[in-house]
Design an enzyme around this catalytic site. Structure first.
Site, PDB file in Angstrom:
ATOM      1  N   GLY A  29       0.795  -1.226   0.000  1.00 27.06           N
ATOM      2  CA  GLY A  29       0.000   0.000   0.000  1.00 27.06           C
ATOM      3  C   GLY A  29       0.824   1.271   0.000  1.00 27.06           C
ATOM      4  N   CYS A 237     -26.793 -10.220 -16.976  1.00 23.78           N
ATOM      5  CA  CYS A 237     -26.195  -9.942 -18.269  1.00 23.78           C
ATOM      6  C   CYS A 237     -27.171 -10.360 -19.375  1.00 23.78           C
ATOM      7  CB  CYS A 237     -24.871 -10.688 -18.413  1.00 23.78           C
ATOM      8  SG  CYS A 237     -24.155 -10.538 -20.068  1.00 23.78           S
ATOM      9  N   CYS A 240     -25.188 -13.356 -21.542  1.00 29.96           N
ATOM     10  CA  CYS A 240     -24.871 -14.670 -20.985  1.00 29.96           C
ATOM     11  C   CYS A 240     -25.703 -14.994 -19.748  1.00 29.96           C
ATOM     12  CB  CYS A 240     -23.383 -14.763 -20.653  1.00 29.96           C
ATOM     13  SG  CYS A 240     -22.912 -13.870 -19.172  1.00 29.96           S
ATOM     14  N   CYS A 262     -21.937  -8.082 -19.513  1.00 31.34           N
ATOM     15  CA  CYS A 262     -20.751  -8.221 -18.669  1.00 31.34           C
ATOM     16  C   CYS A 262     -19.668  -7.265 -19.158  1.00 31.34           C
ATOM     17  CB  CYS A 262     -20.179  -9.632 -18.760  1.00 31.34           C
ATOM     18  SG  CYS A 262     -21.219 -10.886 -18.030  1.00 31.34           S
ATOM     19  N   CYS A 268     -17.829 -13.354 -20.194  1.00 32.95           N
ATOM     20  CA  CYS A 268     -19.105 -13.457 -20.906  1.00 32.95           C
ATOM     21  C   CYS A 268     -18.980 -14.481 -22.054  1.00 32.95           C
ATOM     22  CB  CYS A 268     -19.480 -12.091 -21.466  1.00 32.95           C
ATOM     23  SG  CYS A 268     -21.216 -11.923 -21.920  1.00 32.95           S
TER      24      CYS A 268
END
Lengths: 289, 256
Positions: A29, A237, A240, A262, A268
């Site tokens: 970080g 979606c 899909c 997606c 997808c």
């Protein structure tokens, strides 16, 4: 044979970047400054991510590049071609086959493994920047763990919108120490930041590299009475039928027609190949893919 | 009883020029001290040194901390000093925009110090912010407005609320009424006097306005050319000035 050195950058530069990456991995970080190079693309198009990728690539690697989850958008295509030309590495669109994935603003839906590296393109690495313009001051705030200001931003969100409206680049705390900007990924992806793969973040213009080692504890900041929520469009979606992936809204005509698909095109495609069909989807045919 | 703040022989030079020199005093809990003097007399330099904004060249500033008793704030580590600055100390700037975050709503401004010391409950933070806006006479429905939308007097009151919300014990004020018109000044002074008495605050107020110290300060220091030329109880100094400069200062006030 290419006239470029392997992966465009010279060996000394890659060495310098690798040192920054190792330091970044040692202090999860923490933003490590590095001597960012001029790349043959404009700032804002992933110069940081490209340099980190160049420093990590080996001839045996398989590279995947995504832009907002998609393999076939301009940014992804050009960066993939760039490395095909300068490093002659194998490339793929399949998440599972890639050993190094450079991404802009998404984490792939398919969980990554310990053998993979995920490289992010970062525009503004400093999560406190829009609240505190001075770099001297923000560095001091990181050093002394003075992160109250980050909550002021979330407070403002709630007071204006009734909920934390920050939907992307949602600040996280890494291993209980550094507050980090996870790059502009949707907050839907925040829970995935604790993962098995190594995650490297490169900001070219801002000359910073930071990192998350595998299985690092990453907590999204929130208030006790307004807890963090990973949100997505409330829809499946249309191609899909997936109900667990992050969706893009696509306007299809000028009469209000729209569909949700997606954002991760590989996810997808794989689902459609496996026979899943959404509300507006057609049966999958290999030839059209 | 230990003094809240003990200052010994404080000095600050800008190259060969004297900012302030040889300043020593004790400030007791609940006491308000005024520092007056003309422009360039070193009063703002002194305040910056006391509040930790400027490192002095010599001297000690000993603060009676809650946890560890009297500590020299100049030799304590930076994290400790910064912690002090956002808990037990407060600093009210002359220009409200120096002390406020202009891009953040009034509530966020007041809440910042609370969040800086670990408050993480939105409802409670907001409640306290609204309570404090009320105490400085800002209507609760302005809580989500940005300070840009406030008048000068309101901005100054907001700055005061933002500083006092964590219940500090020592407040530094640099010309808190500067740049405000007289009626707004009067209301602000009234408010400050109420808050200081009610919360038992100690305060150090730098000003060139003798009316401000007359109303607020228990004790007065008069500065000239970086040195303290006279000090004593406010009424005593103003009504019976001994030093030539103080006499000049007091007699310079326009009588309407």
């Amino acid at each position: 044979m290419s006239d470029y050195n392997f992966a465009y950058l010279d060996e000394q530069t890659k060495r310098m970047i690798r040192r920054a990456i190792l330091k970044a991995l040692a202090i999860p970080g923490y933003q490590v400054p590095f001597a960012s190079r001029e790349m043959p693309m404009p700032y804002g198009w992933g110069t940081g991510g490209v340099q980190v990728s160049a420093a990590c690539l080996t001839p045996g690697d398989t590279l995947k590049v995504i832009d907002q989850g998609a393999d076939d958008t301009t940014n992804a295509v050009s960066i993939r071609k760039f490395f095909e030309k300068t490093a002659q590495v194998a490339t793929t669109e399949e998440t599972a086959r890639a050993s190094l994935i450079q991404t802009r603003h998404r984490i792939p839906e398919e969980p990554l493994t310990e053998d993979q590296i995920l490289v992010y393109q970062v525009p503004i690495p400093e999560p406190l920047r829009f609240l505190e313009p001075s770099e001297v001051e923000t560095r001091k705030m990181h050093a002394l763990e003075e992160y109250g200001l980050m909550h002021v931003k979330l407070y403002e969100d709630i007071s204006q919108h009734g909920a934390i409206a920050t939907a992307y680049a949602y600040p996280v705390k890494v291993e209980g120490r550094y507050v980090m900007d996870p790059s502009p990924i949707p907050k839907f992806d925040n829970p995935k930041l604790s993962m098995a793969a190594i995650q490297l973040f490169g900001a070219g213009r801002e000359q910073r590299i930071y990192a998350l080692p595998p299985y690092t504890r990453v907590v999204s900041l929130d208030f006790e009475d307004h807890p963090f929520e990973a949100s997505k469009a409330d829809h499946d979606c249309d191609l899909c039928g997936a109900d667990d992936s992050y969706l893009d809204e696509v306007i299809t005509d000028d009469a209000g027609g729209r569909m949700f698909v997606c954002s991760d095109t590989d996810y997808c495609r794989a689902r459609r190949a496996a026979g899943h069909i959404g509300a507006q989807g057609a049966p999958y045919e290999e030839a059209t893919a | 009883m230990t003094p809240l703040l003990q200052v010994h022989d404080l000095a600050k030079f800008y190259g060969p020029r004297r900012g302030c020199e040889g300043v020593s005093f004790d400030l007791w809990p609940g006491e308000v001290m005024g520092i007056v003097g003309e422009s360039g007399s070193g009063k703002s330099t002194l305040l910056s040194c006391l509040a930790g904004h400027l490192p002095p060249d010599r001297g000690e500033v000993i603060f009676d901390t809650r946890g560890q008793g009297p500590r020299d704030t100049l030799t304590m580590s930076e994290p400790e000093r910064r912690m002090l600055m956002r808990t037990d100390w407060a600093f009210v700037h002359q220009h409200a925009r120096d002390g406020l975050r202009m891009g953040v709503s009034a509530g966020g401004n007041v809440g910042e110090r609370l969040m800086a010391v670990g408050a993480r409950h939105y409802g409670h933070i907001r409640e306290q912010a609204i309570d404090w806006l009320g105490r400085v006479e800002i209507a609760a429905d302005r809580v989500d407005d940005k300070p840009q939308a406030f008048s000068g007097g309101m901005q100054q009151r907001l700055q005061i609320a933002r500083n006092l919300v964590t219940g500090p014990r020592l407040v530094f004020m640099d010309e808190p009424t500067g740049g405000l018109d007289v009626s707004v000044q009067a209301r602000l002074l009234d408010l400050l006097r109420g808050l200081v008495r009610e919360m038992g605050l100690s305060a150090i107020i730098v000003t060139h306005d003798l009316a401000v110290v007359r109303l607020l300060a228990d004790r007065l220091m008069v500065m000239k050319d970086g040195r303290v030329v006279e000090d004593g109880l406010t009424d005593q100094v103003l009504d019976d000035p001994q030093h030539g400069y103080t006499q000049l200062l007091v007699s310079s006030v326009l009588q309407v």
